[in-house]
Design a protein around this motif. Structure first.
Motif, PDB file in Angstrom:
ATOM      1  N   LEU A  60      50.099  69.135  44.741  1.00 13.59           N
ATOM      2  CA  LEU A  60      48.811  68.709  45.261  1.00 13.59           C
ATOM      3  C   LEU A  60      48.057  67.929  44.187  1.00 13.59           C
ATOM      4  N   HIS A  61      47.607  66.714  44.512  1.00 13.63           N
ATOM      5  CA  HIS A  61      46.908  65.880  43.540  1.00 13.63           C
ATOM      6  C   HIS A  61      45.949  64.931  44.250  1.00 13.63           C
ATOM      7  N   TRP A  62      44.970  64.420  43.497  1.00 11.77           N
ATOM      8  CA  TRP A  62      44.037  63.418  44.018  1.00 11.77           C
ATOM      9  C   TRP A  62      44.612  62.048  43.731  1.00 11.77           C
ATOM     10  N   TYR A  63      44.703  61.206  44.747  1.00 11.79           N
ATOM     11  CA  TYR A  63      45.210  59.852  44.630  1.00 11.79           C
ATOM     12  C   TYR A  63      44.033  58.909  44.812  1.00 11.79           C
ATOM     13  N   SER A  64      43.742  58.125  43.796  1.00  9.95           N
ATOM     14  CA  SER A  64      42.604  57.209  43.836  1.00  9.95           C
ATOM     15  C   SER A  64      43.092  55.781  43.672  1.00  9.95           C
ATOM     16  N   LEU A  65      42.526  54.891  44.452  1.00 12.48           N
ATOM     17  CA  LEU A  65      42.895  53.485  44.425  1.00 12.48           C
ATOM     18  C   LEU A  65      41.680  52.670  43.989  1.00 12.48           C
ATOM     19  N   PHE A  66      41.896  51.796  43.004  1.00 11.02           N
ATOM     20  CA  PHE A  66      40.827  50.974  42.448  1.00 11.02           C
ATOM     21  C   PHE A  66      41.211  49.506  42.528  1.00 11.02           C
ATOM     22  N   GLU A  67      40.217  48.653  42.714  1.00 11.68           N
ATOM     23  CA  GLU A  67      40.379  47.214  42.617  1.00 11.68           C
ATOM     24  C   GLU A  67      39.638  46.750  41.383  1.00 11.68           C
ATOM     25  N   PHE A  68      40.264  45.865  40.623  1.00  8.24           N
ATOM     26  CA  PHE A  68      39.597  45.332  39.438  1.00  8.24           C
ATOM     27  C   PHE A  68      39.752  43.824  39.401  1.00  8.24           C
ATOM     28  N   GLU A  69      38.779  43.180  38.789  1.00  5.81           N
ATOM     29  CA  GLU A  69      38.796  41.735  38.646  1.00  5.81           C
ATOM     30  C   GLU A  69      39.055  41.379  37.190  1.00  5.81           C
ATOM     31  N   PHE A  70      39.847  40.339  37.001  1.00  6.97           N
ATOM     32  CA  PHE A  70      40.192  39.894  35.656  1.00  6.97           C
ATOM     33  C   PHE A  70      40.355  38.388  35.658  1.00  6.97           C
ATOM     34  N   SER A  71      40.415  37.836  34.466  1.00  7.42           N
ATOM     35  CA  SER A  71      40.615  36.410  34.311  1.00  7.42           C
ATOM     36  C   SER A  71      41.666  36.174  33.239  1.00  7.42           C
ATOM     37  N   GLY A  72      42.543  35.222  33.498  1.00  6.42           N
ATOM     38  CA  GLY A  72      43.577  34.899  32.534  1.00  6.42           C
ATOM     39  C   GLY A  72      43.201  33.721  31.648  1.00  6.42           C
ATOM     40  N   ASP A  73      42.366  32.829  32.165  1.00  4.15           N
ATOM     41  CA  ASP A  73      41.998  31.633  31.411  1.00  4.15           C
ATOM     42  C   ASP A  73      40.503  31.531  31.131  1.00  4.15           C
ATOM     43  N   GLY A  74      39.710  32.471  31.592  1.00  6.06           N
ATOM     44  CA  GLY A  74      38.278  32.454  31.344  1.00  6.06           C
ATOM     45  C   GLY A  74      37.481  31.690  32.376  1.00  6.06           C
ATOM     46  N   GLU A  75      38.133  30.991  33.300  1.00  4.14           N
ATOM     47  CA  GLU A  75      37.434  30.211  34.316  1.00  4.14           C
ATOM     48  C   GLU A  75      37.644  30.763  35.716  1.00  4.14           C
ATOM     49  N   SER A  76      38.839  31.216  36.020  1.00  5.48           N
ATOM     50  CA  SER A  76      39.154  31.695  37.360  1.00  5.48           C
ATOM     51  C   SER A  76      39.098  33.230  37.398  1.00  5.48           C
ATOM     52  N   LYS A  77      39.016  33.775  38.613  1.00  2.00           N
ATOM     53  CA  LYS A  77      38.899  35.216  38.797  1.00  2.00           C
ATOM     54  C   LYS A  77      39.996  35.690  39.743  1.00  2.00           C
ATOM     55  N   TYR A  78      40.676  36.771  39.379  1.00  5.10           N
ATOM     56  CA  TYR A  78      41.745  37.342  40.187  1.00  5.10           C
ATOM     57  C   TYR A  78      41.469  38.822  40.410  1.00  5.10           C
ATOM     58  N   THR A  79      42.055  39.356  41.479  1.00  2.38           N
ATOM     59  CA  THR A  79      41.850  40.759  41.836  1.00  2.38           C
ATOM     60  C   THR A  79      43.175  41.505  41.771  1.00  2.38           C
ATOM     61  N   GLY A  80      43.190  42.614  41.038  1.00  2.00           N
ATOM     62  CA  GLY A  80      44.358  43.468  40.942  1.00  2.00           C
ATOM     63  C   GLY A  80      44.034  44.851  41.477  1.00  2.00           C
ATOM     64  N   ARG A  81      45.064  45.658  41.654  1.00  5.52           N
ATOM     65  CA  ARG A  81      44.882  47.028  42.142  1.00  5.52           C
ATOM     66  C   ARG A  81      45.524  48.005  41.175  1.00  5.52           C
ATOM     67  N   ALA A  82      44.864  49.137  41.020  1.00  9.82           N
ATOM     68  CA  ALA A  82      45.380  50.204  40.171  1.00  9.82           C
ATOM     69  C   ALA A  82      45.314  51.514  40.945  1.00  9.82           C
ATOM     70  N   ALA A  83      46.358  52.321  40.800  1.00  5.01           N
ATOM     71  CA  ALA A  83      46.413  53.625  41.453  1.00  5.01           C
ATOM     72  C   ALA A  83      46.465  54.707  40.386  1.00  5.01           C
ATOM     73  N   LEU A  84      45.692  55.764  40.583  1.00  6.27           N
ATOM     74  CA  LEU A  84      45.673  56.899  39.664  1.00  6.27           C
ATOM     75  C   LEU A  84      46.009  58.172  40.418  1.00  6.27           C
ATOM     76  N   ARG A  85      46.767  59.021  39.769  1.00  2.00           N
ATOM     77  CA  ARG A  85      47.004  60.374  40.260  1.00  2.00           C
ATOM     78  C   ARG A  85      46.271  61.305  39.313  1.00  2.00           C
ATOM     79  N   ASN A  86      45.231  61.937  39.819  1.00  2.00           N
ATOM     80  CA  ASN A  86      44.274  62.688  39.011  1.00  2.00           C
ATOM     81  C   ASN A  86      43.719  61.755  37.948  1.00  2.00           C
ATOM     82  N   TYR A  87      44.007  61.975  36.675  1.00  2.03           N
ATOM     83  CA  TYR A  87      43.488  61.100  35.618  1.00  2.03           C
ATOM     84  C   TYR A  87      44.541  60.140  35.077  1.00  2.03           C
TER      85      TYR A  87
END
Length: 99
Positions: A60-87
């Protein structure tokens, strides 16, 4: 007797709020560390969902899904996803981005 149940419910809601804050801080730390390793600019993070899951291997565990924004060149913006199980970080998915 009803007061005990009400107090238990209030304590459970308070614990859940504190737990979600700790999970969000752990996610921010993991994603920030990932962005530093990949030489990306970290912009923001948002929680999409958190739910209780059961897995035969993990139990039994908590599954959390996060979206984060990042930039590779400093001008454009991209969205990635990260999944965590508890911490702990379970998975990070990022789209193709311009360097």
């Amino acid at each position: 007797m009803e007061n005990i149940y009400l107090l238990l419910l209030v304590c459970l809601v308070f614990w859940y709020f504190i737990f979600l804050r700790k999970v969000a801080e752990a996610a921010r730390h993991h994603i920030h560390q990932y962005c530093q390793q990949e030489k990306l600019q970290y912009l923001s993070i948002a929680r999409i969902s958190s739910r209780l899951r059961f897995n035969k291997r993990l139990g039994l565990h908590w599954y959390s899904l996060f979206e984060f924004e990042f930039s590779g060149d400093g001008e454009s913006k991209y969205t990635g996803r990260a999944a965590l199980r508890n911490y702990k970080l379970a998975d990070i998915n990022v789209p193709a981005f311009k360097i």
